[in-house]
Design an enzyme around this catalytic site. Structure first.
Site, PDB file in Angstrom:
ATOM      1  N   HIS A   1       3.690  15.617  12.090  1.00 48.75           N
ATOM      2  CA  HIS A   1       3.684  14.498  13.030  1.00 48.75           C
ATOM      3  C   HIS A   1       2.952  14.847  14.323  1.00 48.75           C
ATOM      4  O   HIS A   1       2.366  13.972  14.957  1.00 48.75           O
ATOM      5  CB  HIS A   1       5.124  14.040  13.308  1.00 48.75           C
ATOM      6  CG  HIS A   1       5.757  13.382  12.127  1.00 48.75           C
ATOM      7  ND1 HIS A   1       6.866  13.887  11.499  1.00 48.75           N
ATOM      8  CD2 HIS A   1       5.408  12.280  11.424  1.00 48.75           C
ATOM      9  CE1 HIS A   1       7.190  13.103  10.473  1.00 48.75           C
ATOM     10  NE2 HIS A   1       6.308  12.127  10.403  1.00 48.75           N
TER      11      HIS A   1
ATOM     12  N   HIS B   1       0.676  12.381   5.030  1.00 50.92           N
ATOM     13  CA  HIS B   1       1.723  12.921   4.161  1.00 50.92           C
ATOM     14  C   HIS B   1       2.468  11.779   3.480  1.00 50.92           C
ATOM     15  O   HIS B   1       2.393  10.632   3.882  1.00 50.92           O
ATOM     16  CB  HIS B   1       2.683  13.828   4.947  1.00 50.92           C
ATOM     17  CG  HIS B   1       3.365  13.159   6.092  1.00 50.92           C
ATOM     18  ND1 HIS B   1       2.751  12.981   7.332  1.00 50.92           N
ATOM     19  CD2 HIS B   1       4.595  12.630   6.214  1.00 50.92           C
ATOM     20  CE1 HIS B   1       3.591  12.365   8.146  1.00 50.92           C
ATOM     21  NE2 HIS B   1       4.716  12.132   7.492  1.00 50.92           N
TER      22      HIS B   1
ATOM     23  N   CYS C   1      14.328   5.189   5.676  1.00 49.15           N
ATOM     24  CA  CYS C   1      13.016   5.731   5.355  1.00 49.15           C
ATOM     25  C   CYS C   1      13.033   7.222   5.636  1.00 49.15           C
ATOM     26  O   CYS C   1      13.837   7.710   6.429  1.00 49.15           O
ATOM     27  CB  CYS C   1      11.905   5.031   6.125  1.00 49.15           C
ATOM     28  SG  CYS C   1      12.138   4.957   7.882  1.00 49.15           S
TER      29      CYS C   1
ATOM     30  N   GLU D   1       1.107   8.178   7.295  1.00 50.04           N
ATOM     31  CA  GLU D   1       1.835   8.274   6.050  1.00 50.04           C
ATOM     32  C   GLU D   1       1.251   7.421   4.933  1.00 50.04           C
ATOM     33  O   GLU D   1       0.750   6.328   5.179  1.00 50.04           O
ATOM     34  CB  GLU D   1       3.304   7.874   6.281  1.00 50.04           C
ATOM     35  CG  GLU D   1       3.980   8.795   7.269  1.00 50.04           C
ATOM     36  CD  GLU D   1       5.453   8.537   7.470  1.00 50.04           C
ATOM     37  OE1 GLU D   1       6.140   9.486   7.865  1.00 50.04           O
ATOM     38  OE2 GLU D   1       5.915   7.405   7.240  1.00 50.04           O
TER      39      GLU D   1
END
Length: 175
Positions: free
Chosen positions: A25, A31, A66, A113
């Site tokens: 991050h 990812h 999530c 993401e």
């Protein structure tokens, strides 16, 4: 405790390595991730308010849960695991679609993401994990859409992006 690793992927969702979550991050590296939407028989979405002690986006409202898949874990396994860890219940999940997004935070971190969006159905009350979730509520899909326009600052950055994709998917597929 060892820091959680995320699965680095290319744009085809092919794994290319692992990296500590915080580092991924910080560096905005693409990812694998997932987002779960749980609906009840009233066509309401179960939303969670992130816990006040979260290192980013505390007390903001977001989708049911999530997170990130672990190495060797399928998308559905990861979604079911995290749903139980955060919201305290189990239900069958189905993957709807995936897409790539990039969302910077005010604190210098960035979500980049390839997100697998899943849906499940449940009519009970969650048993929330207070380390992860501050509060929860059921909300009609149209009311979420309206409220995001009126009160965008109370929702997570990624939820606004993912909800838009989810909303259009529901329109196109008449779920």
């Amino acid at each position: 405790m060892k820091e959680e690793q995320v699965i680095l992927v290319n744009e085809l969702d092919e794994p290319i390595g692992l990296m500590p979550k915080l580092e991924a991050h910080q560096k905005a590296v693409l990812h694998r991730a997932f987002s779960v939407f749980v609906l009840n028989d009233q066509n309401e979405v179960l939303l969670q308010q992130r816990a006040h002690q979260k290192y980013h986006s505390p007390l903001l409202w977001t989708n049911t849960c999530c997170s990130h898949q672990r190495s060797g874990e399928t998308n559905i396994e990861a979604g079911c695991r995290r749903l139980f860890e955060e919201m305290g219940f189990k239900t069958e999940l189905k993957e709807l679609f995936h897409f790539i997004y990039k969302a910077p935070f005010d604190n210098g971190l960035t979500e980049h993401e390839l997100d697998h969006v899943m849906i499940g159905y449940y009519n009970g009350e969650p048993s929330i994990n207070p380390e992860e979730v501050e509060d929860w509520k059921w909300m009609k899909i149209e009311d979420i859409k309206t409220d995001m326009t009126i009160n965008p600052s109370i929702y997570t950055v990624w939820f606004k992006i993912i909800f838009d994709e989810f909303y259009h998917y529901l329109e196109d597929h008449k779920l």
